[in-house]
Design a protein around this motif. Structure first.
Motif, PDB file in Angstrom:
ATOM      1  N   PHE A   4       0.835  -1.202   0.000  1.00  0.00           N
ATOM      2  CA  PHE A   4       0.000   0.000   0.000  1.00  0.00           C
ATOM      3  C   PHE A   4       0.872   1.255   0.000  1.00  0.00           C
ATOM      4  CE2 PHE A   4      -2.041   3.323   2.610  1.00  0.00           C
ATOM      5  CZ  PHE A   4      -3.074   3.654   1.751  1.00  0.00           C
ATOM      6  N   GLY A   5       1.903   1.276   0.839  1.00  0.00           N
ATOM      7  CA  GLY A   5       2.780   2.439   0.888  1.00  0.00           C
ATOM      8  C   GLY A   5       3.576   2.632  -0.382  1.00  0.00           C
ATOM      9  N   TRP A   6       4.000   1.523  -0.962  1.00  0.00           N
ATOM     10  CA  TRP A   6       4.811   1.597  -2.170  1.00  0.00           C
ATOM     11  C   TRP A   6       3.974   2.052  -3.375  1.00  0.00           C
ATOM     12  CZ3 TRP A   6       7.381  -3.196  -4.818  1.00  0.00           C
ATOM     13  CH2 TRP A   6       8.227  -2.758  -5.833  1.00  0.00           C
ATOM     14  N   LEU A   7       2.748   1.630  -3.415  1.00  0.00           N
ATOM     15  CA  LEU A   7       1.871   1.958  -4.544  1.00  0.00           C
ATOM     16  C   LEU A   7       0.809   2.984  -4.168  1.00  0.00           C
ATOM     17  CD1 LEU A   7       1.369  -1.705  -5.792  1.00  0.00           C
ATOM     18  CD2 LEU A   7       3.011  -0.016  -6.626  1.00  0.00           C
ATOM     19  N   CYS A  31       1.911   9.393   5.263  1.00  0.00           N
ATOM     20  CA  CYS A  31       1.037   8.212   5.218  1.00  0.00           C
ATOM     21  C   CYS A  31       1.657   7.022   4.481  1.00  0.00           C
ATOM     22  CB  CYS A  31      -0.326   8.582   4.653  1.00  0.00           C
ATOM     23  SG  CYS A  31      -1.262   9.625   5.798  1.00  0.00           S
ATOM     24  N   PRO A  32       2.168   7.181   3.260  1.00  0.00           N
ATOM     25  CA  PRO A  32       2.777   6.007   2.629  1.00  0.00           C
ATOM     26  C   PRO A  32       4.073   5.584   3.317  1.00  0.00           C
ATOM     27  CG  PRO A  32       3.005   7.930   1.216  1.00  0.00           C
ATOM     28  CD  PRO A  32       2.104   8.318   2.343  1.00  0.00           C
ATOM     29  N   THR A  33       4.815   6.541   3.840  1.00  0.00           N
ATOM     30  CA  THR A  33       6.061   6.205   4.531  1.00  0.00           C
ATOM     31  C   THR A  33       5.778   5.406   5.793  1.00  0.00           C
ATOM     32  OG1 THR A  33       7.028   8.254   3.669  1.00  0.00           O
ATOM     33  CG2 THR A  33       8.180   7.166   5.503  1.00  0.00           C
ATOM     34  N   LEU A  34       4.829   5.861   6.597  1.00  0.00           N
ATOM     35  CA  LEU A  34       4.452   5.124   7.806  1.00  0.00           C
ATOM     36  C   LEU A  34       3.892   3.751   7.467  1.00  0.00           C
ATOM     37  CD1 LEU A  34       2.879   7.887  10.050  1.00  0.00           C
ATOM     38  CD2 LEU A  34       4.758   6.374  10.673  1.00  0.00           C
ATOM     39  N   SER A  35       3.165   3.652   6.381  1.00  0.00           N
ATOM     40  CA  SER A  35       2.617   2.357   5.979  1.00  0.00           C
ATOM     41  C   SER A  35       3.726   1.352   5.730  1.00  0.00           C
ATOM     42  CB  SER A  35       1.761   2.498   4.713  1.00  0.00           C
ATOM     43  OG  SER A  35       0.617   3.259   4.981  1.00  0.00           O
ATOM     44  N   ILE A  36       4.755   1.768   5.034  1.00  0.00           N
ATOM     45  CA  ILE A  36       5.868   0.860   4.759  1.00  0.00           C
ATOM     46  C   ILE A  36       6.612   0.501   6.037  1.00  0.00           C
ATOM     47  CG2 ILE A  36       8.139   0.732   3.653  1.00  0.00           C
ATOM     48  CD1 ILE A  36       6.904   2.064   1.228  1.00  0.00           C
ATOM     49  N   VAL A  37       6.871   1.481   6.885  1.00  0.00           N
ATOM     50  CA  VAL A  37       7.589   1.212   8.139  1.00  0.00           C
ATOM     51  C   VAL A  37       6.771   0.283   9.035  1.00  0.00           C
ATOM     52  CG1 VAL A  37       8.522   2.269  10.227  1.00  0.00           C
ATOM     53  CG2 VAL A  37       8.908   3.347   8.018  1.00  0.00           C
ATOM     54  N   ILE A  38       5.471   0.511   9.127  1.00  0.00           N
ATOM     55  CA  ILE A  38       4.609  -0.369   9.924  1.00  0.00           C
ATOM     56  C   ILE A  38       4.604  -1.776   9.327  1.00  0.00           C
ATOM     57  CG2 ILE A  38       2.204  -0.844  10.549  1.00  0.00           C
ATOM     58  CD1 ILE A  38       1.846   2.184  10.963  1.00  0.00           C
ATOM     59  N   GLY A  39       4.535  -1.879   8.020  1.00  0.00           N
ATOM     60  CA  GLY A  39       4.540  -3.186   7.371  1.00  0.00           C
ATOM     61  C   GLY A  39       5.792  -3.983   7.684  1.00  0.00           C
ATOM     62  N   PHE A  40       6.950  -3.355   7.547  1.00  0.00           N
ATOM     63  CA  PHE A  40       8.203  -4.055   7.862  1.00  0.00           C
ATOM     64  C   PHE A  40       8.292  -4.385   9.349  1.00  0.00           C
ATOM     65  CE2 PHE A  40       9.965  -2.473   3.751  1.00  0.00           C
ATOM     66  CZ  PHE A  40      10.323  -3.714   3.254  1.00  0.00           C
ATOM     67  N   THR A  41       7.815  -3.486  10.189  1.00  0.00           N
ATOM     68  CA  THR A  41       7.841  -3.746  11.633  1.00  0.00           C
ATOM     69  C   THR A  41       6.974  -4.949  11.981  1.00  0.00           C
ATOM     70  OG1 THR A  41       8.293  -1.428  12.137  1.00  0.00           O
ATOM     71  CG2 THR A  41       7.338  -2.762  13.903  1.00  0.00           C
ATOM     72  N   LEU A  42       5.809  -5.051  11.371  1.00  0.00           N
ATOM     73  CA  LEU A  42       4.933  -6.195  11.642  1.00  0.00           C
ATOM     74  C   LEU A  42       5.563  -7.493  11.142  1.00  0.00           C
ATOM     75  CD1 LEU A  42       1.457  -4.628  10.794  1.00  0.00           C
ATOM     76  CD2 LEU A  42       2.374  -5.173  13.057  1.00  0.00           C
ATOM     77  N   ILE A  43       6.183  -7.455   9.972  1.00  0.00           N
ATOM     78  CA  ILE A  43       6.836  -8.652   9.446  1.00  0.00           C
ATOM     79  C   ILE A  43       7.971  -9.099  10.356  1.00  0.00           C
ATOM     80  CG2 ILE A  43       8.352  -9.477   7.591  1.00  0.00           C
ATOM     81  CD1 ILE A  43       6.578  -7.928   5.639  1.00  0.00           C
ATOM     82  N   LEU A  44       8.689  -8.140  10.915  1.00  0.00           N
ATOM     83  CA  LEU A  44       9.840  -8.446  11.752  1.00  0.00           C
ATOM     84  C   LEU A  44       9.483  -8.586  13.229  1.00  0.00           C
ATOM     85  CD1 LEU A  44      12.395  -6.088  10.000  1.00  0.00           C
ATOM     86  CD2 LEU A  44      12.198  -8.569   9.772  1.00  0.00           C
ATOM     87  N   GLY A  45       8.225  -8.847  13.511  1.00  0.00           N
ATOM     88  CA  GLY A  45       7.792  -9.123  14.878  1.00  0.00           C
ATOM     89  C   GLY A  45       7.919  -7.944  15.829  1.00  0.00           C
ATOM     90  N   GLY A  46       7.730  -6.754  15.329  1.00  0.00           N
ATOM     91  CA  GLY A  46       7.801  -5.577  16.182  1.00  0.00           C
ATOM     92  C   GLY A  46       9.217  -5.172  16.532  1.00  0.00           C
ATOM     93  N   LEU A  47      10.198  -5.811  15.891  1.00  0.00           N
ATOM     94  CA  LEU A  47      11.608  -5.550  16.149  1.00  0.00           C
ATOM     95  C   LEU A  47      11.954  -5.725  17.628  1.00  0.00           C
ATOM     96  CD1 LEU A  47      12.109  -2.441  13.858  1.00  0.00           C
ATOM     97  CD2 LEU A  47      12.758  -4.786  13.374  1.00  0.00           C
ATOM     98  N   LEU A  79      -4.051   3.000   6.554  1.00  0.00           N
ATOM     99  CA  LEU A  79      -3.018   3.332   7.539  1.00  0.00           C
ATOM    100  C   LEU A  79      -3.568   3.190   8.957  1.00  0.00           C
ATOM    101  CD1 LEU A  79      -0.220   4.328   8.314  1.00  0.00           C
ATOM    102  CD2 LEU A  79      -1.034   6.664   7.980  1.00  0.00           C
ATOM    103  N   ILE A  80      -4.809   3.550   9.164  1.00  0.00           N
ATOM    104  CA  ILE A  80      -5.426   3.384  10.481  1.00  0.00           C
ATOM    105  C   ILE A  80      -5.456   1.908  10.857  1.00  0.00           C
ATOM    106  CG2 ILE A  80      -7.583   3.639  11.779  1.00  0.00           C
ATOM    107  CD1 ILE A  80      -8.090   6.182  10.068  1.00  0.00           C
ATOM    108  N   LEU A  81      -5.817   1.057   9.921  1.00  0.00           N
ATOM    109  CA  LEU A  81      -5.828  -0.385  10.200  1.00  0.00           C
ATOM    110  C   LEU A  81      -4.423  -0.901  10.513  1.00  0.00           C
ATOM    111  CD1 LEU A  81      -8.303  -1.619   7.451  1.00  0.00           C
ATOM    112  CD2 LEU A  81      -8.742  -1.304   9.895  1.00  0.00           C
ATOM    113  N   GLY A  82      -3.439  -0.433   9.794  1.00  0.00           N
ATOM    114  CA  GLY A  82      -2.063  -0.829  10.059  1.00  0.00           C
ATOM    115  C   GLY A  82      -1.587  -0.343  11.421  1.00  0.00           C
TER     116      GLY A  82
END
Length: 97
Positions: A4-7, A31-47, A79-82
């Motif tokens: 979503f953030g990338w596109l 908004c798109p920047t936070l979406s990408i950061v949240i996405g990677f954070t979720l994939i990486l288990g909250g770091l 973004l709110i859902l993320g």
């Protein structure tokens, strides 16, 4: 969230699908920047950081609600859902401080 953030489509009207791969405003608009950061954070288990997840959740909620309610950018609901997912990750994954 990463896709979503990338596109992020809000600023690219009447264009081809290929343009979305390189012209999204990631890094320029929150908004798109936070979406990408949240996405990677979720994939990486909250770091491993509850604090990081909560900061992202607060920032995501602020920009998502502001964008959707005040600016009329309805797609910021994603973004709110993320942001809510990041908040859930902070509470449920057993992240440390």
């Amino acid at each position: 969230m990463i896709g979503f953030g990338w596109l992020y489509p809000h600023f690219l009207d009447n264009t081809t699908s290929l343009v979305y791969l390189y012209a999204a405003p990631t890094g320029l608009i929150p908004c798109p920047t936070l979406s990408i950061v949240i996405g990677f954070t979720l994939i990486l288990g909250g770091l491993g950081s509850r604090s990081w997840c909560l900061v992202l959740a607060m920032m995501g909620l602020f920009y998502g609600v502001f964008g959707a309610a005040r600016l009329g950018v309805r797609i910021d609901g994603v973004l709110i859902l993320g942001a809510l997912a990041a908040a859930c990750a902070a509470v449920t994954t057993g992240c440390k401080q």
